[in-house]
Design an enzyme around this catalytic site. Structure first.
Site, mmCIF file in Angstrom:
data_model
loop_
_atom_site.group_PDB
_atom_site.id
_atom_site.type_symbol
_atom_site.label_atom_id
_atom_site.label_comp_id
_atom_site.label_asym_id
_atom_site.label_seq_id
_atom_site.Cartn_x
_atom_site.Cartn_y
_atom_site.Cartn_z
ATOM 1 N N ILE A 176 0.832 -1.205 0.000
ATOM 2 C CA ILE A 176 0.000 0.000 0.000
ATOM 3 C C ILE A 176 0.867 1.256 0.000
ATOM 4 O O ILE A 176 0.633 2.190 -0.777
ATOM 5 C CB ILE A 176 -0.953 0.002 1.211
ATOM 6 C CG1 ILE A 176 -1.881 -1.220 1.152
ATOM 7 C CG2 ILE A 176 -1.774 1.291 1.253
ATOM 8 C CD1 ILE A 176 -2.688 -1.437 2.422
ATOM 9 N N SER A 225 -4.238 2.542 8.274
ATOM 10 C CA SER A 225 -3.649 1.246 8.622
ATOM 11 C C SER A 225 -4.408 0.606 9.779
ATOM 12 O O SER A 225 -5.385 -0.108 9.567
ATOM 13 C CB SER A 225 -2.170 1.431 8.960
ATOM 14 O OG SER A 225 -1.562 0.188 9.206
ATOM 15 N N ARG A 226 -3.977 0.871 11.018
ATOM 16 C CA ARG A 226 -4.651 0.362 12.207
ATOM 17 C C ARG A 226 -4.654 1.460 13.261
ATOM 18 O O ARG A 226 -3.665 2.187 13.433
ATOM 19 C CB ARG A 226 -3.961 -0.900 12.761
ATOM 20 C CG ARG A 226 -4.276 -2.174 11.986
ATOM 21 C CD ARG A 226 -5.743 -2.554 12.126
ATOM 22 N NE ARG A 226 -6.084 -3.790 11.431
ATOM 23 C CZ ARG A 226 -6.559 -3.851 10.188
ATOM 24 N NH1 ARG A 226 -6.710 -2.719 9.510
ATOM 25 N NH2 ARG A 226 -6.870 -4.992 9.628
ATOM 26 N N GLU A 249 -12.000 0.407 17.782
ATOM 27 C CA GLU A 249 -13.157 0.402 16.898
ATOM 28 C C GLU A 249 -14.029 -0.846 17.017
ATOM 29 O O GLU A 249 -15.191 -0.825 16.599
ATOM 30 C CB GLU A 249 -12.730 0.594 15.443
ATOM 31 C CG GLU A 249 -11.867 -0.504 14.873
ATOM 32 C CD GLU A 249 -11.401 -0.175 13.448
ATOM 33 O OE1 GLU A 249 -11.577 -1.028 12.574
ATOM 34 O OE2 GLU A 249 -10.870 0.925 13.214
ATOM 35 N N HIS A 273 -13.778 2.928 8.539
ATOM 36 C CA HIS A 273 -13.059 1.750 8.057
ATOM 37 C C HIS A 273 -13.628 1.288 6.704
ATOM 38 O O HIS A 273 -13.958 0.116 6.515
ATOM 39 C CB HIS A 273 -13.137 0.611 9.081
ATOM 40 C CG HIS A 273 -11.976 -0.341 8.986
ATOM 41 N ND1 HIS A 273 -11.290 -0.807 10.082
ATOM 42 C CD2 HIS A 273 -11.381 -0.921 7.914
ATOM 43 C CE1 HIS A 273 -10.340 -1.638 9.699
ATOM 44 N NE2 HIS A 273 -10.373 -1.715 8.377
ATOM 45 N N GLN A 274 -13.720 2.222 5.783
ATOM 46 C CA GLN A 274 -14.336 1.951 4.490
ATOM 47 C C GLN A 274 -13.341 1.940 3.334
ATOM 48 O O GLN A 274 -13.748 1.768 2.180
ATOM 49 C CB GLN A 274 -15.409 3.011 4.200
ATOM 50 C CG GLN A 274 -14.824 4.406 3.928
ATOM 51 C CD GLN A 274 -15.870 5.454 3.670
ATOM 52 O OE1 GLN A 274 -16.565 5.882 4.575
ATOM 53 N NE2 GLN A 274 -15.979 5.890 2.411
ATOM 54 N N ALA A 275 -12.062 2.105 3.622
ATOM 55 C CA ALA A 275 -11.079 2.251 2.544
ATOM 56 C C ALA A 275 -11.078 1.057 1.591
ATOM 57 O O ALA A 275 -10.801 1.213 0.401
ATOM 58 C CB ALA A 275 -9.683 2.449 3.133
ATOM 59 N N PHE A 276 -11.397 -0.113 2.098
ATOM 60 C CA PHE A 276 -11.362 -1.327 1.276
ATOM 61 C C PHE A 276 -12.592 -1.479 0.393
ATOM 62 O O PHE A 276 -12.651 -2.387 -0.445
ATOM 63 C CB PHE A 276 -11.269 -2.568 2.183
ATOM 64 C CG PHE A 276 -12.545 -2.866 2.920
ATOM 65 C CD1 PHE A 276 -13.437 -3.810 2.444
ATOM 66 C CD2 PHE A 276 -12.865 -2.186 4.082
ATOM 67 C CE1 PHE A 276 -14.625 -4.073 3.112
ATOM 68 C CE2 PHE A 276 -14.034 -2.439 4.763
ATOM 69 C CZ PHE A 276 -14.920 -3.393 4.281
#
Length: 335
Positions: A154, A233-234, A263, A295-298
């Site tokens: 990434i 990332s996290r 989260e 957490h929608q990047a994927f």
């Protein structure tokens, strides 16, 4: 093989069903895996979990007693599963190491652009017929120094995107990518050096014991007063308490994130009616210099298709007693 898919979302079920090719008997549940929902796995030899599921020691013990032997994660990160305990029990565990690095890097870029050019505020104002330009000042990305923490799958794409904007790229990684040095004129340095010199910092490393709270109070103090920190990332790579203090005092310009330290108890659910109990998250969201997504990047068709395909490749390998290339070992992770 009978497979139970926890935390199944309506948007991902079509991709999972297509990738299965009718080879395995699938049961979907919208419930997240935890000590109470583990019982749903009775009669299933395999389960699939997402990043919000709890595969801690006590949950793994219940799953083993119920006859579960295989766990495949629909994510690259696996800090939500106690890997060492899983191996002690005898579970086979695999993840999806690469589903769409472009999706994550592009989302990080979108966060940066939206924050910098005040897109959310501007959109809200014009929908209320306020066409004033006060408070909407941003800056050119061209010629700015961008620090990339982690230049793996990434991070390397983020380097290329930022280089395309005409940015100067600094990077920090245990293993420098010499191709990036040649292609994008990347300069590698220590974490401290990158923090001190960058106008924009973007995090692209996994969560491990070594980088838990990698960005803490001491590291935040090294950053420029006008710096923007991006985290796709996290959440626990950044020390939230120290971050809030830094943002309140305006020691950095802002924080753009798709993740949050705690989260698991809040993300992936609609709390618009009930509200949330996490006071730290409430505080973070109340700050005007924070831009957060859930957490929608994927979430692109390409990424969801790749996640589903790899998930069933893992299951197929186990069902046919083949070596699974994505199987996890005893890595030192946060459990």
């Amino acid at each position: 093989m009978k497979l139970l898919i926890y935390s199944a979302k309506d948007y991902e079920i079509p991709f999972l069903g297509k990738a299965n090719l009718n080879r395995h008997k699938i049961t979907y549940t919208k419930d997240a895996l935890d000590t109470n929902t583990a019982i749903q796995a009775m009669g299933h030899k395999a389960i699939s979990i997402f990043s919000g599921d709890d595969a801690s020691l006590i949950v793994l013990e219940k799953l083993w007693d119920l006859g579960v032997r295989y766990i495949t994660l629909r994510s690259a990160g696996y800090n939500n599963i106690h890997i060492k305990a899983a191996k002690r029990f005898g579970f086979k565990v695999a993840n999806v190491p690469e589903y769409s690095p472009h999706a994550i890097a592009e989302h990080a870029t979108a966060l940066l652009l939206a924050f910098n050019r005040k897109i959310v505020l501007a959109n809200s104002q014009v929908h209320n017929y306020n066409f004033s330009q006060e408070g909407l000042m941003g800056f050119n990305l061209h010629s700015k120094t961008v620090g990339i923490i982690g230049t793996g799958r990434i991070g390397s794409i983020m380097v290329k995107i930022m280089y395309g904007f005409g940015c100067k790229i600094l990077a920090c990684d245990l293993e420098p990518d010499h191709d990036l040095v040649a292609l994008c004129d990347v300069t590698y340095g220590t974490l401290d050096q990158v923090l001190k010199k960058s106008d924009i910092l973007s995090i692209h490393v996994p969560l491990s014991y070594d980088n838990y709270y990698l960005i803490n109070k001491k590291k935040l103090a090294l950053m420029k007063r006008n710096a923007i920190l991006i985290n796709t990332s996290r959440g626990a790579i950044v020390e939230t308490k120290a971050l809030i203090d830094t943002l309140e005092k305006k020691y950095i310009e802002g924080y753009c994130t798709d993740v949050y330290e705690k989260e698991k108890s809040t993300f992936f659910k609609d709390h618009s009616r009930s509200g949330i109990e996490d006071e730290q998250l409430k505080k973070l969201l109340s700050l005007p210099n924070v831009l957060m997504t859930p957490h929608q990047a994927f979430m692109t068709p390409e990424a969801l298709s790749n996640i589903a395909t790899t998930t069933f490749e893992n299951i197929d390998d186990w069902a046919e007693d083949r070596e699974c290339k994505n199987e996890l070992g005893y890595e030192r992770i946060i459990s």
